[in-house]
Design a protein around this motif. Structure first.
Motif, PDB file in Angstrom:
ATOM      1  N   LEU A   1      15.437  38.370  51.556  1.00 12.17           N
ATOM      2  CA  LEU A   1      16.833  38.802  51.523  1.00 12.17           C
ATOM      3  C   LEU A   1      17.277  39.038  50.085  1.00 12.17           C
ATOM      4  O   LEU A   1      17.134  38.167  49.223  1.00 12.17           O
ATOM      5  CB  LEU A   1      17.731  37.745  52.167  1.00 12.17           C
ATOM      6  CG  LEU A   1      19.242  37.999  52.079  1.00 12.17           C
ATOM      7  CD1 LEU A   1      19.642  39.254  52.845  1.00 12.17           C
ATOM      8  CD2 LEU A   1      20.017  36.785  52.602  1.00 12.17           C
ATOM      9  N   GLN A   2      17.815  40.225  49.848  1.00 11.46           N
ATOM     10  CA  GLN A   2      18.405  40.570  48.554  1.00 11.46           C
ATOM     11  C   GLN A   2      19.900  40.798  48.763  1.00 11.46           C
ATOM     12  O   GLN A   2      20.307  41.381  49.771  1.00 11.46           O
ATOM     13  CB  GLN A   2      17.766  41.854  48.005  1.00 11.46           C
ATOM     14  CG  GLN A   2      18.365  42.366  46.706  1.00 11.46           C
ATOM     15  CD  GLN A   2      17.867  43.761  46.343  1.00 11.46           C
ATOM     16  OE1 GLN A   2      17.856  44.663  47.184  1.00 11.46           O
ATOM     17  NE2 GLN A   2      17.429  43.932  45.116  1.00 11.46           N
ATOM     18  N   THR A   3      20.715  40.357  47.844  1.00 11.75           N
ATOM     19  CA  THR A   3      22.153  40.641  47.905  1.00 11.75           C
ATOM     20  C   THR A   3      22.540  41.430  46.666  1.00 11.75           C
ATOM     21  O   THR A   3      22.153  41.073  45.549  1.00 11.75           O
ATOM     22  CB  THR A   3      22.993  39.351  47.992  1.00 11.75           C
ATOM     23  OG1 THR A   3      22.731  38.519  46.863  1.00 11.75           O
ATOM     24  CG2 THR A   3      22.682  38.599  49.277  1.00 11.75           C
ATOM     25  N   VAL A   4      23.307  42.510  46.883  1.00 11.55           N
ATOM     26  CA  VAL A   4      23.712  43.376  45.776  1.00 11.55           C
ATOM     27  C   VAL A   4      25.200  43.684  45.905  1.00 11.55           C
ATOM     28  O   VAL A   4      25.659  44.101  46.977  1.00 11.55           O
ATOM     29  CB  VAL A   4      22.918  44.703  45.762  1.00 11.55           C
ATOM     30  CG1 VAL A   4      23.231  45.491  44.495  1.00 11.55           C
ATOM     31  CG2 VAL A   4      21.416  44.451  45.869  1.00 11.55           C
ATOM     32  N   ASN A   5      25.937  43.476  44.837  1.00 11.38           N
ATOM     33  CA  ASN A   5      27.355  43.802  44.827  1.00 11.38           C
ATOM     34  C   ASN A   5      27.501  45.306  44.625  1.00 11.38           C
ATOM     35  O   ASN A   5      27.243  45.823  43.544  1.00 11.38           O
ATOM     36  CB  ASN A   5      28.081  43.034  43.716  1.00 11.38           C
ATOM     37  CG  ASN A   5      29.591  43.119  43.850  1.00 11.38           C
ATOM     38  OD1 ASN A   5      30.157  44.200  43.960  1.00 11.38           O
ATOM     39  ND2 ASN A   5      30.249  41.970  43.847  1.00 11.38           N
ATOM     40  N   VAL A   6      27.876  45.996  45.687  1.00  7.16           N
ATOM     41  CA  VAL A   6      28.005  47.451  45.662  1.00  7.16           C
ATOM     42  C   VAL A   6      29.354  47.844  46.244  1.00  7.16           C
ATOM     43  O   VAL A   6      29.740  47.370  47.316  1.00  7.16           O
ATOM     44  CB  VAL A   6      26.882  48.137  46.476  1.00  7.16           C
ATOM     45  CG1 VAL A   6      27.107  49.648  46.533  1.00  7.16           C
ATOM     46  CG2 VAL A   6      25.515  47.833  45.880  1.00  7.16           C
ATOM     47  N   ASP A   7      30.053  48.708  45.537  1.00  8.02           N
ATOM     48  CA  ASP A   7      31.255  49.354  46.055  1.00  8.02           C
ATOM     49  C   ASP A   7      30.834  50.737  46.509  1.00  8.02           C
ATOM     50  O   ASP A   7      30.573  51.617  45.684  1.00  8.02           O
ATOM     51  CB  ASP A   7      32.317  49.449  44.962  1.00  8.02           C
ATOM     52  CG  ASP A   7      33.583  50.162  45.421  1.00  8.02           C
ATOM     53  OD1 ASP A   7      33.615  50.655  46.573  1.00  8.02           O
ATOM     54  OD2 ASP A   7      34.534  50.246  44.629  1.00  8.02           O
ATOM     55  N   ILE A   8      30.736  50.964  47.824  1.00 13.36           N
ATOM     56  CA  ILE A   8      30.190  52.235  48.296  1.00 13.36           C
ATOM     57  C   ILE A   8      31.112  53.409  47.991  1.00 13.36           C
ATOM     58  O   ILE A   8      30.687  54.568  48.073  1.00 13.36           O
ATOM     59  CB  ILE A   8      29.855  52.204  49.805  1.00 13.36           C
ATOM     60  CG1 ILE A   8      31.116  52.045  50.660  1.00 13.36           C
ATOM     61  CG2 ILE A   8      28.814  51.132  50.102  1.00 13.36           C
ATOM     62  CD1 ILE A   8      30.870  52.349  52.129  1.00 13.36           C
ATOM     63  N   GLY A   9      32.345  53.142  47.614  1.00  9.12           N
ATOM     64  CA  GLY A   9      33.252  54.209  47.226  1.00  9.12           C
ATOM     65  C   GLY A   9      33.012  54.718  45.824  1.00  9.12           C
ATOM     66  O   GLY A   9      33.657  55.677  45.383  1.00  9.12           O
ATOM     67  N   ASP A  10      32.072  54.122  45.119  1.00  6.94           N
ATOM     68  CA  ASP A  10      31.716  54.498  43.743  1.00  6.94           C
ATOM     69  C   ASP A  10      30.264  54.962  43.744  1.00  6.94           C
ATOM     70  O   ASP A  10      29.353  54.172  43.969  1.00  6.94           O
ATOM     71  CB  ASP A  10      31.902  53.282  42.833  1.00  6.94           C
ATOM     72  CG  ASP A  10      31.613  53.568  41.372  1.00  6.94           C
ATOM     73  OD1 ASP A  10      30.760  54.435  41.091  1.00  6.94           O
ATOM     74  OD2 ASP A  10      32.219  52.910  40.511  1.00  6.94           O
ATOM     75  N   LEU A  11      30.043  56.248  43.496  1.00  3.08           N
ATOM     76  CA  LEU A  11      28.687  56.804  43.577  1.00  3.08           C
ATOM     77  C   LEU A  11      27.735  56.109  42.615  1.00  3.08           C
ATOM     78  O   LEU A  11      26.581  55.838  42.971  1.00  3.08           O
ATOM     79  CB  LEU A  11      28.719  58.305  43.309  1.00  3.08           C
ATOM     80  CG  LEU A  11      27.365  59.026  43.361  1.00  3.08           C
ATOM     81  CD1 LEU A  11      26.670  58.834  44.705  1.00  3.08           C
ATOM     82  CD2 LEU A  11      27.550  60.517  43.061  1.00  3.08           C
ATOM     83  N   ALA A  12      28.180  55.813  41.414  1.00  2.34           N
ATOM     84  CA  ALA A  12      27.307  55.138  40.449  1.00  2.34           C
ATOM     85  C   ALA A  12      26.894  53.761  40.955  1.00  2.34           C
ATOM     86  O   ALA A  12      25.740  53.341  40.787  1.00  2.34           O
ATOM     87  CB  ALA A  12      28.013  55.022  39.105  1.00  2.34           C
ATOM     88  N   SER A  13      27.824  53.056  41.592  1.00  5.90           N
ATOM     89  CA  SER A  13      27.511  51.743  42.152  1.00  5.90           C
ATOM     90  C   SER A  13      26.470  51.865  43.257  1.00  5.90           C
ATOM     91  O   SER A  13      25.535  51.053  43.352  1.00  5.90           O
ATOM     92  CB  SER A  13      28.784  51.093  42.693  1.00  5.90           C
ATOM     93  OG  SER A  13      28.527  49.799  43.210  1.00  5.90           O
ATOM     94  N   VAL A  14      26.607  52.876  44.098  1.00  5.15           N
ATOM     95  CA  VAL A  14      25.633  53.119  45.169  1.00  5.15           C
ATOM     96  C   VAL A  14      24.258  53.431  44.580  1.00  5.15           C
ATOM     97  O   VAL A  14      23.228  52.889  45.025  1.00  5.15           O
ATOM     98  CB  VAL A  14      26.109  54.265  46.079  1.00  5.15           C
ATOM     99  CG1 VAL A  14      25.006  54.687  47.043  1.00  5.15           C
ATOM    100  CG2 VAL A  14      27.349  53.843  46.852  1.00  5.15           C
ATOM    101  N   GLU A  15      24.220  54.299  43.592  1.00  5.34           N
ATOM    102  CA  GLU A  15      22.939  54.661  42.979  1.00  5.34           C
ATOM    103  C   GLU A  15      22.284  53.466  42.306  1.00  5.34           C
ATOM    104  O   GLU A  15      21.056  53.297  42.364  1.00  5.34           O
ATOM    105  CB  GLU A  15      23.158  55.802  41.993  1.00  5.34           C
ATOM    106  CG  GLU A  15      23.518  57.116  42.681  1.00  5.34           C
ATOM    107  CD  GLU A  15      23.876  58.224  41.714  1.00  5.34           C
ATOM    108  OE1 GLU A  15      24.228  57.905  40.547  1.00  5.34           O
ATOM    109  OE2 GLU A  15      23.808  59.402  42.106  1.00  5.34           O
ATOM    110  N   ASN A  16      23.095  52.596  41.692  1.00  6.07           N
ATOM    111  CA  ASN A  16      22.548  51.374  41.102  1.00  6.07           C
ATOM    112  C   ASN A  16      22.011  50.444  42.185  1.00  6.07           C
ATOM    113  O   ASN A  16      20.985  49.776  41.991  1.00  6.07           O
ATOM    114  CB  ASN A  16      23.625  50.656  40.290  1.00  6.07           C
ATOM    115  CG  ASN A  16      23.973  51.378  39.004  1.00  6.07           C
ATOM    116  OD1 ASN A  16      23.188  52.168  38.494  1.00  6.07           O
ATOM    117  ND2 ASN A  16      25.159  51.123  38.471  1.00  6.07           N
ATOM    118  N   GLY A  17      22.684  50.400  43.325  1.00  4.59           N
ATOM    119  CA  GLY A  17      22.215  49.587  44.437  1.00  4.59           C
ATOM    120  C   GLY A  17      20.869  50.067  44.956  1.00  4.59           C
ATOM    121  O   GLY A  17      19.971  49.264  45.233  1.00  4.59           O
ATOM    122  N   VAL A  18      20.726  51.383  45.095  1.00  5.78           N
ATOM    123  CA  VAL A  18      19.450  51.953  45.543  1.00  5.78           C
ATOM    124  C   VAL A  18      18.343  51.607  44.559  1.00  5.78           C
ATOM    125  O   VAL A  18      17.233  51.219  44.955  1.00  5.78           O
ATOM    126  CB  VAL A  18      19.574  53.477  45.713  1.00  5.78           C
ATOM    127  CG1 VAL A  18      18.204  54.125  45.891  1.00  5.78           C
ATOM    128  CG2 VAL A  18      20.464  53.808  46.909  1.00  5.78           C
TER     129      VAL A  18
END
Length: 247
Positions: free
Chosen positions: A55-72
């Protein structure tokens, strides 16, 4: 409880810190998957710490494209690939008539529930195409089929999710990538239970089963759609409304 084979599969579950998302993550972990739970509430992520070495947990705000790309990038760094995307994150917004609905609240609901889902698909799909495998499950709602009064932003967003699912499903049909949506009725989630009592009473009265959707029931259908067994159906909508919408 049915078990699906998620051995050696890597899944992202957005909004996975609670509710349906958490139920899906737990079911997938129990079935052998490695799961990256995304949420913007760090306290919910902290509560999951140490639950599993897969299990990995990542703080991502999906409304922010940069945050999504960092999550990926974080998922790829940890697990090396992405097989499954469960687009669960959304916000409900206030209850008000359309002509009285706060404009900023409308934009917020659409931005997270639709634009954020688009950002997640945009960032993840190229990795699925490269490996010629993937499963995407988008969380819509019965409100997206029928519309709920005093919920124009949420209803509009969830209807748009169905159209996004159909479009992406057709685009990816030539690959071993399935894209499907589910349309839950009101479920036992913190988000649903935070609604105004009269509004909650109204939407419950529309369900022939005469009860809320259980989180485990939602997780069961979602996990099937996210499994390799779901190898033909794509661009489709699967009902979880307890008989409210029979189409």
């Amino acid at each position: 409880m049915n078990s699906y084979d998620f051995e050696n599969r890597v899944a992202i579950v957005t909004g996975g810190g609670q509710g349906i998302g958490l139920a899906v993550a737990e079911r997938m972990l129990a079935s052998g998957a490695s799961v990256s739970v995304w949420d913007r509430d760090q306290a919910l992520l902290d509560a999951l710490a140490g639950k599993s070495d897969r299990l990995q947990t990542v703080n991502v705000d999906i409304g922010d494209l940069a945050s999504v790309e960092n999550g990926v990038a974080a998922v790829k760094d940890r697990f090396g690939k992405i097989d499954v995307l469960v687009n669960n994150a959304a916000i409900v917004g206030p209850n008000a008539n359309t002509w009285e609905y706060p404009p900023q609240a409308f934009m917020d609901v659409v931005h997270i529930g639709l634009v954020g889902m688009f950002f997640c698909c945009r960032a993840v799909v190229p990795h699925m195409i490269a490996q010629n495998y993937g499963r995407i499950v988008n969380l819509s709602s019965v409100a997206g089929k029928e519309g709920n009064p005093k919920a124009p932003a949420y209803s509009s967003t969830k209807a748009a999710v169905l159209a996004l699912t159909k479009s992406l499903g057709k685009e990816l049909a030539a690959y071993d990538i399935a894209v499907n949506a589910v349309t839950p009725a009101v479920a036992k989630t913190t988000m649903a239970l935070s609604q105004e009592p009269e509004f909650l009473k109204m939407i419950l009265s529309k369900i022939p089963r005469n009860r809320m959707l259980e989180l485990t029931e939602a997780a069961s259908m979602i996990c099937f759609l996210a499994s390799a067994e779901n190898s033909f159906t794509t661009g489709a909508t699967f009902d979880l409304s307890g008989g409210r919408a029979t189409y």
